[in-house]
Design an enzyme around this catalytic site. Structure first.
Site, PDB file in Angstrom:
ATOM      1  CE  LYS A  84      14.581   1.295   1.133  1.00 54.48           C
ATOM      2  NZ  LYS A  84      15.057   2.647   1.276  1.00 54.48           N
ATOM      3  CD  GLN A 125      17.083 -25.405 -17.236  1.00 52.37           C
ATOM      4  OE1 GLN A 125      16.897 -25.534 -16.062  1.00 52.37           O
ATOM      5  NE2 GLN A 125      18.065 -26.048 -17.852  1.00 52.37           N
ATOM      6  CG  ASP A 152       0.968  -1.913  -0.183  1.00 52.80           C
ATOM      7  OD1 ASP A 152      -0.252  -2.089   0.001  1.00 52.80           O
ATOM      8  OD2 ASP A 152       1.796  -1.792   0.745  1.00 52.80           O
ATOM      9  CG  HIS A 193       2.373  -1.483   5.874  1.00 53.19           C
ATOM     10  ND1 HIS A 193       1.983  -0.918   4.681  1.00 53.19           N
ATOM     11  CD2 HIS A 193       2.378  -0.461   6.776  1.00 53.19           C
ATOM     12  CE1 HIS A 193       1.780   0.376   4.845  1.00 53.19           C
ATOM     13  NE2 HIS A 193       2.005   0.675   6.113  1.00 53.19           N
ATOM     14  CG  ASP A 214       2.686  -4.632   2.009  1.00 50.70           C
ATOM     15  OD1 ASP A 214       3.487  -4.923   1.102  1.00 50.70           O
ATOM     16  OD2 ASP A 214       2.905  -3.746   2.855  1.00 50.70           O
ATOM     17  CE1 TYR A 233       9.609   4.261   3.526  1.00 47.86           C
ATOM     18  CE2 TYR A 233       7.521   4.379   4.704  1.00 47.86           C
ATOM     19  CZ  TYR A 233       8.585   3.651   4.212  1.00 47.86           C
ATOM     20  OH  TYR A 233       8.611   2.295   4.381  1.00 47.86           O
ATOM     21  NE  ARG A 292       7.958   2.560  12.356  1.00 45.13           N
ATOM     22  CZ  ARG A 292       6.727   3.058  12.397  1.00 45.13           C
ATOM     23  NH1 ARG A 292       6.371   3.989  11.573  1.00 45.13           N
ATOM     24  NH2 ARG A 292       5.859   2.615  13.284  1.00 45.13           N
ATOM     25  CG  ASN A 340       4.106   3.602 -19.052  1.00 45.56           C
ATOM     26  OD1 ASN A 340       4.439   3.176 -17.950  1.00 45.56           O
ATOM     27  ND2 ASN A 340       4.677   3.215 -20.171  1.00 45.56           N
ATOM     28  CE1 TYR A 399      -2.828   1.782   8.778  1.00 49.22           C
ATOM     29  CE2 TYR A 399      -0.855   0.989   7.661  1.00 49.22           C
ATOM     30  CZ  TYR A 399      -1.502   1.936   8.448  1.00 49.22           C
ATOM     31  OH  TYR A 399      -0.821   3.036   8.891  1.00 49.22           O
TER      32      TYR A 399
END
Ligand code: F6R
Ligand code: MG
Ligand code: MG
Length: 392
Positions: free
Chosen positions: A235, A245, A15, A22, A56, A232, A269, A108, A94
């Site tokens: 998520k 297949q 993101d 968002h 987003d 935070y 959130r 990496n 945003y």
């Protein structure tokens, strides 16, 4: 096996900012990323690429011959995200640059913010794959559908009918908290498997292998940004690659579990349970209460490393009823407002901004004497009694 049939599919996402909240990736940022990948294709670093988005999250789907965890490929994705983030900043989008947690790339992208799902395969005569990409949820959201695809004969008829699948599959399950993994065989250890993956916030199906020959069948991104960043940061909207297949589940068996909009953690959130709604690309954007969590499925054939496709697999009336059910579940869950079980439980909320609010209330608490005097004393008595009984 000859090297020219060995190919790696890398799906790397981040993101890096979006329009009006968002909500949805801006086309100019996708174009900026695509320019970087086009140049890499011209130079021969990658064979092919496809740039897309869900909500987003900017998604880079790449094929190449450098294997998984290649610093060339991760570096390329990092550069593409950087360029896209620059455009996002120019446009004032945003949360521009949100998932690029560090300024320094060190070979990496794992642990730096972006999510990664990669598999190296030897291309079959025809190599159909599905790339799933979800927004407003977490890697554990794939636990239930992957279990159904590779372990549930009520979902996947091939587990019963097709001798190439009849032995079952092996599940590599990652413990995100301890950084350990365990490999469990299905059907023999199915109940052990379920004992773990029924806790999708902690135990995540990382890879699935066909038991008869150890061929890789599926891989999921498993980064959890909040665990990495310690705060935070969204998520960790996950991605997955699944082979289809000819000895793997049929395309329709792979899509079938998504006809049930199961409850996943994320949504507003990153703090709410909500139904996972399968949508076509045109609806790959989050609106209501920043959701509901959405997933797209793009089908490709890998042919000499080229990405043939995509087909937009959930853009189909066969999933209309699922979407309608998802809306009803969304209505039902929303009516709980800030109450659990719509809102996630305290353990999961640790990684949101809620602890800051609770911290403020800490000093407002005073001792409830009547409670400690009567209830605690009695409770202690009950505990002691139970202990002495246990010793008898
Ligand atoms: C969830 C998500 C959004 C934001 C919400 C608040 O993964 O990205 O639901 O958490 O829109 O965002 P801020 O705090 O940036 O205003
Ligand atoms: Mg975002
Ligand atoms: Mg997202």
């Amino acid at each position: 096996m000859s090297d020219e049939r060995r190919v790696t599919i890398s799906v790397i996402k981040a993101d890096i900012g979006s329009i009006a909240g968002h909500h949805k990736v801006h086309p100019d940022t996708m174009a900026a990323a695509a320019r970087v990948l086009a140049e890499a294709k011209r130079k021969g670093t990658i064979i092919d690429y496809y740039v897309t988005h869900v909500g987003d999250d900017l998604q880079l789907i790449m094929t190449h011959r450098k294997g998984v965890d290649s610093s060339d490929i991760h570096g390329l994705a990092w550069e593409a995200f950087k360029k896209a983030a620059e455009v996002a900043k120019e446009l004032g989008l945003y949360a521009a640059g949100q998932d690029l947690l560090s300024d320094a790339f060190s070979g990496n992208v794992r642990g730096l913010g972006p999510g990664v799902a990669e598999m190296e395969i030897v291309e079959r005569r025809s190599e159909p794959i599905v790339v799933f990409m979800a927004d407003k949820t977490e890697p554990g959201a794939f636990n239930l559908p992957l279990f159904k695809i590779f372990a549930d004969p009520f979902n996947t008829a091939g587990l019963v009918i097709d001798p190439r699948m009849h032995d079952g599959f092996k599940f590599e399950v990652l413990d995100l908290y301890e950084g350990k993994y365990v490999v469990l065989n299905s059907p023999e250890e199915m109940y052990d498997l379920l004992a773990l993956i029924g806790t999708p916030s902690r135990y995540v199906i990382k890879r699935v292998y066909r038991k008869s020959d150890d061929e890789i069948a599926a891989v999921v991104s498993s980064e959890r940004l909040n665990l990495i960043a310690g705060r935070y940061v969204g998520k960790d909207d996950p991605v997955a690659i699944v082979r289809a297949q000819s000895g793997f589940p049929a395309l329709g068996e792979i899509l079938e579990p998504f006809s049930f909009p199961h409850l996943v953690a994320g949504w507003m959130r990153g703090s709410h349970w909500g139904p996972l709604m399968p949508v076509g690309l045109r609806d790959a954007k989050c609106t209501r209460f920043d959701g509901p969590p959405r997933i797209i499925g793009l089908g490709f054939n890998i042919t000499k490393g080229r990405l043939i496709g995509p087909v937009d697999l959930f853009d189909d009336p066969a999933f209309d009823e699922t979407r309608r059910l998802a809306q009803q579940i969304a209505d039902y869950m929303r009516r709980h407002g800030p109450f659990m079980p719509h809102r996630l439980g305290p353990e999961e909320m640790e990684y949101t901004t809620l602890p800051q609010v609770l911290e403020k209330l800490k000093n407002r608490f005073t001792d409830a004497e009547y409670y400690t005097k009567y209830v605690h004393v009695k409770l202690r008595g009950v505990v002691k009694e139970a202990e002495s009984e246990a010793h008898d």
